[in-house]
Design an enzyme around this catalytic site. Sequence first.
Site, PDB file in Angstrom:
ATOM      1  CG  ASP A   1      -8.046   1.113  32.018  1.00 14.52           C
ATOM      2  OD1 ASP A   1      -7.457   0.042  32.191  1.00 14.52           O
ATOM      3  OD2 ASP A   1      -9.017   1.748  31.418  1.00 14.52           O
TER       4      ASP A   1
ATOM      5  CG  HIS B   1      -8.248   0.721  27.170  1.00 16.47           C
ATOM      6  ND1 HIS B   1      -8.017   1.430  25.989  1.00 16.47           N
ATOM      7  CD2 HIS B   1      -9.412   1.103  27.398  1.00 16.47           C
ATOM      8  CE1 HIS B   1      -8.882   2.494  25.821  1.00 16.47           C
ATOM      9  NE2 HIS B   1      -9.750   2.170  26.611  1.00 16.47           N
TER      10      HIS B   1
ATOM     11  CD  GLU C   1      -4.434   2.185  25.080  1.00 17.89           C
ATOM     12  OE1 GLU C   1      -5.574   1.498  24.653  1.00 17.89           O
ATOM     13  OE2 GLU C   1      -4.584   2.860  26.087  1.00 17.89           O
TER      14      GLU C   1
ATOM     15  NE  ARG D   1      -9.471   6.787  24.059  1.00 15.63           N
ATOM     16  CZ  ARG D   1     -10.468   5.939  24.672  1.00 15.63           C
ATOM     17  NH1 ARG D   1     -10.234   5.642  26.005  1.00 15.63           N
ATOM     18  NH2 ARG D   1     -11.460   5.570  24.071  1.00 15.63           N
TER      19      ARG D   1
ATOM     20  CG  ASP E   1     -16.450  19.496  31.898  1.00 14.22           C
ATOM     21  OD1 ASP E   1     -16.379  20.402  30.732  1.00 14.22           O
ATOM     22  OD2 ASP E   1     -16.901  18.375  31.650  1.00 14.22           O
TER      23      ASP E   1
HETATM   24  N1  LIG Z   1     -10.634   3.254  30.011  1.00 16.72           N
HETATM   25  C1  LIG Z   1     -11.834   3.081  29.603  1.00 16.72           C
HETATM   26  O1  LIG Z   1     -12.392   1.979  29.173  1.00 16.72           O
HETATM   27  C2  LIG Z   1     -12.888   4.249  29.349  1.00 16.72           C
HETATM   28  C3  LIG Z   1     -14.064   3.789  29.296  1.00 16.72           C
HETATM   29  C4  LIG Z   1     -15.035   4.562  28.950  1.00 16.72           C
HETATM   30  C5  LIG Z   1     -14.683   5.954  28.823  1.00 16.72           C
HETATM   31  N2  LIG Z   1     -13.425   6.387  28.496  1.00 16.72           N
HETATM   32  C6  LIG Z   1     -12.846   7.560  28.195  1.00 16.72           C
HETATM   33  O2  LIG Z   1     -13.314   8.536  29.549  1.00 16.72           O
HETATM   34  C7  LIG Z   1     -13.408   9.959  28.883  1.00 16.72           C
HETATM   35  C8  LIG Z   1     -14.903  10.317  29.387  1.00 16.72           C
HETATM   36  O3  LIG Z   1     -15.843   9.733  28.998  1.00 16.72           O
HETATM   37  P1  LIG Z   1     -17.455  10.160  29.153  1.00 16.72           P
HETATM   38  O4  LIG Z   1     -18.290   8.987  28.718  1.00 16.72           O
HETATM   39  O5  LIG Z   1     -17.484  10.605  30.312  1.00 16.72           O
HETATM   40  O6  LIG Z   1     -17.542  11.390  28.031  1.00 16.72           O
HETATM   41  P2  LIG Z   1     -18.334  12.688  28.314  1.00 16.72           P
HETATM   42  O7  LIG Z   1     -18.347  13.112  26.854  1.00 16.72           O
HETATM   43  O8  LIG Z   1     -19.570  12.437  28.907  1.00 16.72           O
HETATM   44  O9  LIG Z   1     -17.540  13.646  29.224  1.00 16.72           O
HETATM   45  C9  LIG Z   1     -16.427  14.174  28.707  1.00 16.72           C
HETATM   46  C10 LIG Z   1     -16.375  15.508  29.468  1.00 16.72           C
HETATM   47  O10 LIG Z   1     -15.094  16.325  29.202  1.00 16.72           O
HETATM   48  C11 LIG Z   1     -15.257  17.506  29.379  1.00 16.72           C
HETATM   49  N3  LIG Z   1     -14.115  18.205  28.830  1.00 16.72           N
HETATM   50  C12 LIG Z   1     -13.875  18.360  27.365  1.00 16.72           C
HETATM   51  N4  LIG Z   1     -12.905  19.177  27.297  1.00 16.72           N
HETATM   52  C13 LIG Z   1     -12.309  19.346  28.291  1.00 16.72           C
HETATM   53  C14 LIG Z   1     -11.358  20.041  29.101  1.00 16.72           C
HETATM   54  N5  LIG Z   1     -10.376  20.654  28.136  1.00 16.72           N
HETATM   55  N6  LIG Z   1     -10.980  20.184  30.303  1.00 16.72           N
HETATM   56  C15 LIG Z   1     -11.787  19.515  31.222  1.00 16.72           C
HETATM   57  N7  LIG Z   1     -13.030  18.745  30.691  1.00 16.72           N
HETATM   58  C16 LIG Z   1     -13.104  18.505  29.287  1.00 16.72           C
HETATM   59  C17 LIG Z   1     -16.693  17.567  28.555  1.00 16.72           C
HETATM   60  O11 LIG Z   1     -17.135  18.889  28.562  1.00 16.72           O
HETATM   61  C18 LIG Z   1     -17.462  16.487  29.077  1.00 16.72           C
HETATM   62  O12 LIG Z   1     -18.122  16.949  30.086  1.00 16.72           O
HETATM   63  C19 LIG Z   1     -13.417   9.762  27.428  1.00 16.72           C
HETATM   64  O13 LIG Z   1     -12.154  10.144  26.868  1.00 16.72           O
HETATM   65  C20 LIG Z   1     -13.665   8.279  27.169  1.00 16.72           C
HETATM   66  O14 LIG Z   1     -13.122   7.727  26.060  1.00 16.72           O
HETATM   67  C21 LIG Z   1     -12.531   5.449  28.947  1.00 16.72           C
HETATM   68  O1  LIG Z   2     -13.680   5.080  25.099  1.00 14.39           O
HETATM   69  C1  LIG Z   2     -14.208   3.904  25.706  1.00 14.39           C
HETATM   70  O2  LIG Z   2     -15.577   3.584  25.598  1.00 14.39           O
HETATM   71  C2  LIG Z   2     -13.324   3.279  26.343  1.00 14.39           C
HETATM   72  O3  LIG Z   2     -12.244   3.537  26.322  1.00 14.39           O
HETATM   73  C3  LIG Z   2     -13.635   1.630  26.006  1.00 14.39           C
HETATM   74  O4  LIG Z   2     -12.816   1.313  24.974  1.00 14.39           O
HETATM   75  P1  LIG Z   2     -12.740  -0.220  24.569  1.00 14.39           P
HETATM   76  O5  LIG Z   2     -14.089  -0.476  24.011  1.00 14.39           O
HETATM   77  O6  LIG Z   2     -11.539  -0.455  23.759  1.00 14.39           O
HETATM   78  O7  LIG Z   2     -12.739  -1.097  25.801  1.00 14.39           O
END
Ligand SMILES: NC(=O)c1ccc[n+]([C@@H]2O[C@H](COP(=O)([O-])OP(=O)(O)OC[C@H]3O[C@@H](n4cnc5c(N)ncnc54)[C@H](O)[C@@H]3O)[C@@H](O)[C@H]2O)c1
Ligand SMILES: O=C(O)[C@H](O)COP(=O)(O)O
Length: 624
Positions: free
Chosen positions: A336, A360, A341, A312, A251
């Site tokens: 996921d 998802h 989507e 994502r 990161d």
């Molecule tokens: N599948 C789901 O339902 C779900 C749920 C929650 C979050 N998410 C996704 O998960 C991801 C992370 O969420 P989070 O809450 O931890 O966010 P966050 O902002 O806390 O963490 C993201 C991290 O990615 C780092 N980052 C940015 N660019 C980067 C790169 N090029 N290489 C490596 N690291 C990099 C940032 O510095 C940060 O520390 C987001 O894309 C979010 O949308 C998905």
């Molecule tokens: O970025 C997020 O918070 C997650 O991908 C969750 O997405 P959702 O609210 O559509 O479940």
Amino acid sequence: MASPACTKPIFPSTFTASPSESTSKSSHLSFINTTSSLPFYPKLSHSQQRSFLVNSVLKTVDPTQPSFSTATSTDVGLLAEKPTILVSEKLGEAGLQVLRGFGHVECAYDLSQEELCTKISCCDALIVRSATKVTRQVFEASKGRLKVVGRAGVGIDNVDLQAATEFGCLVVNAPTANTIAAAEHGIALLAAMARNVAQADASIKAGKWQRNKYVGVSMVGKTLAVMGFGKVGSEVARRAKGLGMNVIAHDPYAPADRARAIGVDLVSFDQAIATADFISLHMPLTPTTNKIFNDTTFSKMKKGVRIINVARGGVIDEDALIKALDSGIVAQAALDVFTEEPPAKDSKLVQHENVTVTPHLGASTKEAQEGVAIEIAEAVLGALKGELSATAVNAPMVAPEVLSELAPYVVLAEKLGRLAVQLVSGGSGIKSVKVVYRSARGPDDLDTRLLRAMVTKGIIEPISDTIVNLVNADFIAKQRGLRISEERVVVDSSPELPVDSIQVQISNVESKFASAVAEGGQISIEGKVKFGEAHLTCVGSFDVDVSLEGNLILCRQLDQPGMIGRVGNILGEHNVNVSFMSVGRTSRRKKAIMAIGVDEQPNNEALDNIGAVPAIEEFVFLKL
Ligand SMILES: NC(=O)c1ccc[n+]([C@@H]2O[C@H](COP(=O)([O-])OP(=O)(O)OC[C@H]3O[C@@H](n4cnc5c(N)ncnc54)[C@H](O)[C@@H]3O)[C@@H](O)[C@H]2O)c1
Ligand SMILES: O=C(O)[C@H](O)COP(=O)(O)O
């Protein structure tokens, strides 16, 4: 679900511009004739003042507060309508209840882009999850009514932030409530993939018993690379350590001490992907991370690597992943999230036997959804009430205490901007504005972003139909080729006061009131806050002192007896009430400036009569 009857926009004129026409009666007489209503600023109680302030800074509503935005005092005291909040994806009941206590809530799911665009014109707030695409089209269709978009979750890649900013719409998210759910889902996928749970389940349900086919791999002692060491990534790391895995992370922005505290080494991208047995993705989708896992990067991975993606879909080039799976570089993937989507039913990736998929579901636990719903409901209501959100994605965050302290200066800044632009002949040619703050405070002790935004608002709104607020002020200024520079001058006054004075200078323009031009050739006006009220204290090189309320007449005349009486009489004859009057002069019996605050707008005859007083050399009528 039926479309809501579109109620009239709330506070419709708060940010509608007041296009000005400059009418020059003669070379020594000019005034701004504003064709639409200008904001009216009544005397406010402390709480009203704060509400008024935030309404000015952001586009906000408060159904418990009177509207201060319209031109006439008769409107003050009317209760604004409740805001309409559109919820376009399933939101936890607890959050909906919070919203219902404040506004009209309409839940309408699975809307097409067209349906969303139709509905949005009646909405003050929109709450989405990841499925609703909040495109530029949506902001255009809102016609300025939409004040806040709340993303009930973390990722805001489905919201066009640039368009939101241009339209002055605040975007807030709920960044913390689903972290654990996503991390748990990541671990669930990791374990399920390693032990072929999904495939074995499908097989046994198909009547088979394939114990040899579904021999898995162990996790203990294996290296997991966490790509993106933010909230979710670090929770995944913590849990993977508990499974006995060796965890590394990449990161570029993560602090090393946080990684160290969890027992994780931060390494380069290439090192992470080359050494990992498992790679778990937790970075946001941005232009930089878009398809960051592609043919080139897959070719650098250890053969037989296993990939988990709960971040994502777009961070993986899905065609490249299929190739990597087919060639055996990637042994298995657990996904996921997908570029599109839902993915196509016949998607080769989804159907691949070495791929485990979920729709998802990362954030989909009961606990996370209730938490997210409350978090976003509170953020959206806060934004509608004007509390600058701690989860604002496209606006500077200003702490409430700072906001309260700056309240009267915000009013002053906007009024100075509004006055300064009215002093320019043909206001649209303005290119360069300088705001000078005199303050006893050090540079780190005064956040001027609000003040700069309000000067920008004051300058732009009278000469355009653009809505300007804290969200879009810098963007709008840049778009119009307006360079707003700031200067801090440290003065020996009380550091208790954030600002001693604010000066607005406009360079390289002609002024319709020559006396407003300072020695350097720029239009220059300065103001202070006195007893909580905005005062104009300097015009060009003339000191004055007039409260910035109602309207203002500035006259330059020969300093001689009887001038105040003459002008006062003319105004009195036309039933125009003088609220303040102040005379500043260069030296005795030479040139003087008379600044007259008037409650009403004098009619043309009154203005003509003032212009006809022989000792008056020039004058200008300005609306505040
Ligand atoms: N599948 C789901 O339902 C779900 C749920 C929650 C979050 N998410 C996704 O998960 C991801 C992370 O969420 P989070 O809450 O931890 O966010 P966050 O902002 O806390 O963490 C993201 C991290 O990615 C780092 N980052 C940015 N660019 C980067 C790169 N090029 N290489 C490596 N690291 C990099 C940032 O510095 C940060 O520390 C987001 O894309 C979010 O949308 C998905
Ligand atoms: O970025 C997020 O918070 C997650 O991908 C969750 O997405 P959702 O609210 O559509 O479940």
